[in-house]
Scaffold this motif. Sequence first.
Motif: not given
Ligand code: SF4
Lengths: 165, 452
Positions: B170, B188, B354-358, B361, B399-401, B403-404
């Motif tokens: 990430i 992110p 996954s960073c786990g924020q959202c 995701c 999602t925030i970023c 990656l989702g």
């Molecule tokens: S989509 Fe959300 S949970 Fe997934 S990596 Fe990006 S910020 Fe983190």
Amino acid sequence: MIQFSEQKLAKVQEIIARYPQGKQKSALIPVLHLAQEEYGWLSAETMDYVASLLQIEPIEVYEVATFYSMFNLKPVGKFLFEVCQTGPCMISGSDDIVDYIKQRLGISVGETTPDGMFTLKTVECLGACGYAPMMQLGKHYKEHLTKERVDTIIEECRKNAGVLN
Amino acid sequence: MGVKLLLEKAHVEGIRHYDVYRREGGYRAVEKALKTMSPDAITEEVKKSGLRGRGGAGFPAGMKWSFLAKPEGVPRHLVCNADESEPGTFKDRYLMEFLPHLLIEGLIIASYALGSNATYIYIRGEYAWIPDILERAIAEAKANGWLGKNILGTGFDCEIYVQRGAGAYICGEETALIESLEGKRGNPRIKPPFPAVKGVWDRPTVVNNVETLAAVGPIINIGGEEYAKIGVGRSTGTKLISACGNINKPGVYEIDMTISVEEFIYSDEYCGGIKNGKKLKACIPGGSSVPILPANLLLKTAKGDTRLMNYESLADGGFATGSSMGSGGFIVLDEDQCVVKHTYTLARFYRHESCGQCSPCREGTGWMEKILKNIEMGKGKMSDIDLLWDIQRKIEGNTICPLGDAAAWPVAAAIRHFRDEFEWHINNPQECLTRNYGLAHYADPIHVPTTA
Ligand code: SF4
Ligand SMILES: Cc1cc2nc3c(=O)[nH]c(=O)nc-3n(C[C@H](O)[C@H](O)[C@H](O)COP(=O)(O)O)c2cc1C
Ligand code: FES
């Protein structure tokens, strides 16, 4: 007692000087790397020491140390085999390599040999997909792995550790 | 042989060292830029070149530079993204390992153009031996007056620092990278504000990929217009492709974006064909996040045109029948490979990263991994395929970023093009443990309806 050598302390100061005044927290990941090189893993005591060096709260160090997969939060063997198992390595035969290492060392993934010599881990893509199968061993990559190459690596490790087979 | 701008000198003995690099014409670009051009003129030149970001999104580099906020009295920073963690991608590593001075030249010119007195290279932690190579090259450059105070008498000061990450895909996302550079978890940030306004330490920041920045020197040397003449359409210049998987010659290749996918795979100049005389089944042409294509859609577009190795052609047909250039991580699967298993490893990768924020995701990547593992192990149900489809749709765009999205797309494409292989796994829970579905019809010519 955790205490960096004078040389390491000078390195910490050099790293802090890369950032603007008051932003010494930016040095956290590099300093955790220095600590892990020294002690092999990051104990709570080590993390608290790093916090004191950077004048930040211990919790700020724990948060970071637990987020990044390269930081070992418990002791590992003298030699850490980190075999990549993501798609490109998988289609190039990484499963067989993992199985072979398990058999050779008599341990499962995530375990350490009873003599504390070897730890086996599976990891995700290390940016060596064209040279697969591969693993990280300390600071370097071992690429184009075959059973024979794994044998050689294990022997070299034993030799380097000064232990007879 | 296509034009080589980045790797032209890669095989010169000792090119990693300053003396050889300089003798081969190195640092001419820095000299030209700093002595004869204004910062704005450099940005203009990069705009003219049409250079697109090589990190994956393909955003025009010159335009990005022109968005950088320049409030009075606030320092600005250039950050080089060397996190390179997208499965299939290993081109930046090649540049840094073998041509460190090419990157440093680009960094000096870009730092001058953007007004960055402290420039950072954020490199993935696992590339643990590369910082030594870069730091040695930086020291050589400094000893020869290309870095430090008052470079070439211009009054411009610049230092370059190398910072290692510690294992987190990430942190390649630019705002997560900035957080990490500040000594935090790689979560992110919500945008806006964009890094161009509020980046590292809340200062205006430009984040560019290694390959993007390495291309700046050659652009200054030959001029933006000449650079733009190489390639085709909006795919200007040259692109590095890291090729891997079941091919005869995995490695990093520089292409000029006019060659066909077929030539890239089969010609001896590049991948040298499929290994062991096997047949091509499928390919992920731009790193693990972009859609996988079966052989027939890879070599020809749905319209029946030859598919070329460039941004537009790889994306032709959208995600329905096309894919994307992405980061240039070219993953080739032969007839013996299992698409279900391959997709499972990618789903596991994204769950791990996954960073786990959202929640879409964090939860979605976990579910996709579990369901795919079940199908792969012969424990799947037919309804799982639709469930997977449903989950990936609920992640995408929520999602925030990105990656989702990056986690959703590979699953969506695998189901879209290889649904029968998933069904076969479910219908043959025993057999799928001992053999793979094989090439099936994936390499058959695409049926192109003829107009009356
Ligand atoms: S989509 Fe959300 S949970 Fe997934 S990596 Fe990006 S910020 Fe983190
Ligand atoms: C999950 C994720 C991972 C990324 N990883 C990388 C990476 O490893 N290297 C990179 O250059 N860009 C990566 N990017 C893209 C960066 O966010 C950013 O767009 C890029 O560094 C900009 O540089 P460029 O315009 O020169 O391509 C990633 C993006 C996402 C969403
Ligand atoms: S998939 Fe193993 S190094 Fe990339």
